[in-house]
Scaffold this motif. Structure first.
Motif, short mmCIF file in Angstrom:
data_model
loop_
_atom_site.label_atom_id
_atom_site.label_comp_id
_atom_site.label_asym_id
_atom_site.label_seq_id
_atom_site.Cartn_x
_atom_site.Cartn_y
_atom_site.Cartn_z
N THR A 1 -0.18 8.87 3.12
CA THR A 1 0.98 7.98 3.08
C THR A 1 1.82 8.11 4.34
O THR A 1 2.26 7.12 4.93
N LEU A 2 2.06 9.34 4.77
CA LEU A 2 2.87 9.58 5.97
C LEU A 2 2.18 9.07 7.23
O LEU A 2 2.84 8.55 8.14
N VAL A 3 0.87 9.21 7.30
CA VAL A 3 0.12 8.68 8.44
C VAL A 3 0.27 7.16 8.50
O VAL A 3 0.55 6.58 9.57
N LEU A 4 0.10 6.49 7.36
CA LEU A 4 0.24 5.04 7.30
C LEU A 4 1.67 4.61 7.63
O LEU A 4 1.89 3.61 8.33
N LEU A 5 2.66 5.37 7.12
CA LEU A 5 4.06 5.04 7.40
C LEU A 5 4.35 5.16 8.89
O LEU A 5 5.05 4.31 9.47
N THR A 6 3.83 6.21 9.51
CA THR A 6 4.04 6.40 10.95
C THR A 6 3.42 5.26 11.75
O THR A 6 4.03 4.73 12.68
N THR B 1 0.83 -1.21 0.00
CA THR B 1 0.00 0.00 0.00
C THR B 1 0.86 1.26 0.00
O THR B 1 0.61 2.21 -0.76
N LEU B 2 1.91 1.27 0.85
CA LEU B 2 2.81 2.42 0.90
C LEU B 2 3.54 2.61 -0.42
O LEU B 2 3.73 3.75 -0.88
N PHE B 3 3.96 1.51 -1.04
CA PHE B 3 4.64 1.59 -2.33
C PHE B 3 3.72 2.19 -3.39
O PHE B 3 4.12 3.08 -4.15
N LEU B 4 2.48 1.72 -3.44
CA LEU B 4 1.53 2.21 -4.44
C LEU B 4 1.18 3.68 -4.20
O LEU B 4 1.07 4.48 -5.14
N LEU B 5 1.00 4.05 -2.92
CA LEU B 5 0.69 5.44 -2.60
C LEU B 5 1.86 6.35 -2.96
O LEU B 5 1.67 7.46 -3.46
N GLY B 6 3.09 5.87 -2.72
CA GLY B 6 4.27 6.64 -3.11
C GLY B 6 4.33 6.85 -4.60
O GLY B 6 4.65 7.95 -5.07
N LEU B 7 4.00 5.82 -5.36
CA LEU B 7 3.99 5.92 -6.82
C LEU B 7 2.91 6.89 -7.29
O LEU B 7 3.15 7.73 -8.18
N VAL B 8 1.73 6.82 -6.68
CA VAL B 8 0.64 7.74 -7.03
C VAL B 8 1.03 9.18 -6.72
O VAL B 8 0.76 10.10 -7.51
#
Length: 248
Positions: free
Chosen positions: A37-42, A10-17
């Motif tokens: 993305t940052l919320v999910l990463l945290t 999910t983080l990879f796809l969000l980063g790409l988007v």
């Protein structure tokens, strides 16, 4: 674990988007995706990391808060030239604080007496380069910013360059995988900030949106990778190790 794999994908796809949105000039949507993305990463870092650093976690939280303010900024009416843009100052101050947290994290783990005794010349060179680079980079915004905004940008750029310099010193001191990954993250973060400044204030090339957003995503990738390593004592360089063996 399956949940961790889903998080990573999910983080990879969000980063790409995010990279694509910024590259195509869709900055409102990009700001929203960046915040999510940052919320999910945290959350992912706090739940899946074995060696949690309260300072790195604080960096993620503060940086996420600053990015969320940027996202909110796009939904508000433009501020008149004769009025103070409070959100601009708040978000940038939060970004500065987040970087200062990382700098403090490094400083408290360094043996400053050893660092200054062994790396005196590199430190002097880095200070001179930092002053030159910050002055050169900040000078490009003199004509477009007010004095208060220019001062804030100067401090911002100085903190970013200080972060890169401390990361380099930390790597020269520790010589291990964690410090190398952190240095790479700081390098990509610095380039991202410089290119982003050029994108907003100097050039109008939309391709810069792709570049600075890509560098930002890569920077956080390296930051996360280094966070999975435990802080250890400095490792001997190859030459030092060989010298020690010969001496014994």
């Amino acid at each position: 674990m399956l949940v961790n794999k889903i998080y990573k994908i999910t983080l990879f796809l969000l980063g790409l988007v995010y990279i694509l949105l910024q590259g195509f000039g869709m900055e409102l949507q990009g700001a929203v995706i960046a915040t999510v993305t940052l919320v999910l990463l945290t959350l992912f870092y706090s739940k899946s990391t074995k060696y949690i650093s309260k300072f790195f976690l604080s960096f993620l939280v503060i940086f996420t808060l600053a990015e969320s303010i940027n996202a909110v900024y796009w939904f508000l009416p433009a501020v008149d030239d004769n009025k103070i843009d409070y959100l601009y100052y708040i978000s940038n101050i939060l970004f500065i604080i987040s970087y200062l947290v990382l700098i403090y994290k490094m400083i408290r783990q360094l043996n400053l007496k050893v660092v200054f005794s062994e790396l005196t010349i590199p430190i002097i060179v880095l200070i001179a380069l930092d002053i030159f680079c910050v002055s050169l980079i900040s000078s490009t915004t003199v004509e477009t910013l007010t004095y208060q905004q220019y001062l804030l940008e100067y401090i911002y750029n100085a903190v970013v360059m200080a972060l890169l310099s401390f990361a380099l010193i930390d790597y020269m001191y520790r010589n291990n995988s964690k410090s190398m990954l952190f240095l790479l993250g700081c390098i990509f973060m610095t380039f991202s900030e410089i290119i982003q400044l050029a994108y907003f204030y100097i050039l109008t090339d939309d391709n810069l949106g792709f570049v600075y957003s890509f560098f930002l995503v890569v920077a956080f990738f390296f930051f996360y990778m280094q966070s999975q390593y435990k802080v250890t004592e400095p490792e001997l360089a190859y030459e030092d190790e060989a010298f020690k063996i010969e001496k014994t």
